[in-house]
Design a protein around this motif. Structure first.
Motif, PDB file in Angstrom:
ATOM      1  N   GLU A 289       0.827  -1.214   0.000  1.00 56.01           N
ATOM      2  CA  GLU A 289       0.000   0.000   0.000  1.00 56.01           C
ATOM      3  C   GLU A 289       0.857   1.259   0.000  1.00 56.01           C
ATOM      4  O   GLU A 289       0.527   2.246  -0.664  1.00 56.01           O
ATOM      5  N   HIS A 293       0.701   4.180  -3.051  1.00 51.98           N
ATOM      6  CA  HIS A 293       0.389   5.597  -2.836  1.00 51.98           C
ATOM      7  C   HIS A 293       1.546   6.522  -3.201  1.00 51.98           C
ATOM      8  O   HIS A 293       1.324   7.708  -3.483  1.00 51.98           O
ATOM      9  N   SER A 305       0.635   3.984 -10.358  1.00 50.24           N
ATOM     10  CA  SER A 305       0.034   3.257  -9.233  1.00 50.24           C
ATOM     11  C   SER A 305      -1.036   2.283  -9.705  1.00 50.24           C
ATOM     12  O   SER A 305      -1.181   1.187  -9.155  1.00 50.24           O
TER      13      SER A 305
END
Length: 433
Positions: A289, A293, A305
């Motif tokens: 994660e 980001h 992304s």
């Protein structure tokens, strides 16, 4: 040579026609498939965190560890294919034939724990991808993972080639996503190639050594050895000495090419992390994660992304398909017990989803990250119970006939088995400590 009372994978055994002669490319394509299904396990969501952490913290240095791990995998998967082709048994059936029933039951239980742990990582990885791409909460993403039962049943009803085609299509998507990532990341290629040369600092630097152990320890998935020894038998090569030798050559070529693809994907994850995070001072990126980001802001490209999320989703779905098939092979091989595919799938997936749902509800998404680590520890504990019997079986000339491995390969195989088992035990000890 020994043969199982019932062939591995039942009606799918010998169901894919292969040409007896003709151009080598036509024969290679006929055998292509099992290697790619095995390669899925070498680029599943459980491997991503170590590649990202290694790249962000140490740049390109640990690429040599990825290369070494891949060479080990090539050898062990070739041995698994050799066992299946030479004996007509998959690894689970060979264990059932050779070991007393109490030992077989214990091995089966260990394998089932590994399958559930693998499924757990896939549920978490898929749920993370659904959250990142579509904003679906982790809890609901985990529950949605149950729907893949219907996808797998549909594919298996259409024959083994349809299953292979689906897996290869998703692998191609993953490959394309990371090829695009490399173009966007613009790494220093001279440093990349230098990273494939082993450095002494890997051993002397404690933090680097820890991640290196994690990369090697998470490389060989125990269920892949059972899976490969079975699915190579889906090819209708002649079950004669010459036919088996020819089948083994093509099967090893298939798995070696497929595992080279896995090497590219794992290396691409680390290269991207090194070029984007390490080069910009973000050396603390260790989770998927975080990488998702930070990628687009650092590269200045919005699609970066998204590519990572799409590749993660494809990886999670693909890993689900192969883990389900491995679960079927293990249950039928150890116990000679056959239950409907839908029941097997629902049972395995249910056992994996429940812990994710409970942990997410009680501890939030941070708890699922710890659950992911726990699943890899369980896999590490199971690995010796797959690798050691495999090397012992393929070394046995009475069992393998002319296809038994020679002294050089035997010595190399035991060395690789010892290294992988030792590193897994070290990883387990460090994690518990």
């Amino acid at each position: 040579m020994p043969h199982a009372a019932r062939p591995s994978l039942g009606a799918m055994n010998g169901s894919v026609a292969v040409p007896a002669n003709g151009h080598w490319l036509r024969r290679l394509l006929a055998f292509a498939g099992p290697g790619y299904m095995v390669a899925v396990g070498y680029m599943d969501p459980g491997n991503w965190a170590t590649d990202i952490a290694g790249g962000s913290q140490f740049g390109y240095t640990l690429l040599s560890v990825i290369l070494l791990s891949n060479l080990m995998a090539v050898l062990l998967q070739a041995l698994a294919a050799r066992l299946g082709i030479a004996t007509g048994l998959d690894l689970a059936q060979a264990c059932r034939e050779h070991y007393p029933r109490p030992v077989c039951v214990a091995l089966w239980l260990a394998c089932e724990a590994a399958i559930i742990a693998c499924d757990l990582a896939e549920v978490i990885g898929t749920a993370i991808a659904l959250k990142l791409l579509f904003g679906i909460p982790m809890l609901w993403g985990a529950i949605l993972c149950a729907l893949d039962v219907f996808l797998i049943l549909l594919l298996m009803n259409r024959g083994f080639r349809a299953l292979e085609a689906f897996v290869i299509a998703l692998l191609t998507l993953i490959f394309a996503c990371f090829a695009a990532q490399l173009v966007l990341a613009q790494p220093q290629w001279r440093e990349v190639f230098a990273g494939f040369i082993p450095q002494a600092s890997i051993v002397t630097h404690p933090a680097m050594l820890y991640i290196a152990i994690g990369i090697v320890g998470a490389t060989v998935m125990p269920h892949n050895l059972y899976l490969h020894s079975s699915i190579v038998q889906t090819r209708a090569y002649p079950r004669t000495p010459e036919g088996r030798k020819s089948g083994l050559r093509w099967a090893v070529a298939d798995s070696t090419i497929a595992l080279t693809l896995a090497l590219f994907v794992n290396a691409a994850i680390m290269i991207t992390a090194a070029a984007v995070f390490h080069s910009n001072g973000h050396t603390d990126v260790v989770e998927i994660e975080q990488a998702y980001h930070l990628l687009s802001p650092l590269l200045g490209v919005g699609i970066a992304s998204v590519l990572l999320g799409v590749a993660l989703l494809a990886s999670g779905i693909n890993s689900t398909v192969t883990a389900t098939l491995a679960g079927q092979i293990i249950m039928e091989g150890f116990l000679d017990l056959r239950i409907p595919d839908w029941a097997r799938r629902l049972l395995t997936r249910g056992v994996a989803i429940v812990p994710v749902v409970v942990v997410t509800s009680l501890y939030g998404e941070q708890g699922t990250a710890q659950l992911l680590v726990f699943s890899q520890v369980v896999l590490s504990m199971q690995l010796p119970f797959a690798v050691i019997p495999l090397v012992a079986f393929v070394s046995n000339r009475e069992r393998m006939g002319e296809l038994a491995i020679g002294p050089v390969i035997k010595g190399l195989a035991w060395l690789v088995a010892t290294v992988i088992v030792a590193l897994n035990l070290k990883l387990l000890w460090d994690t518990v400590a």
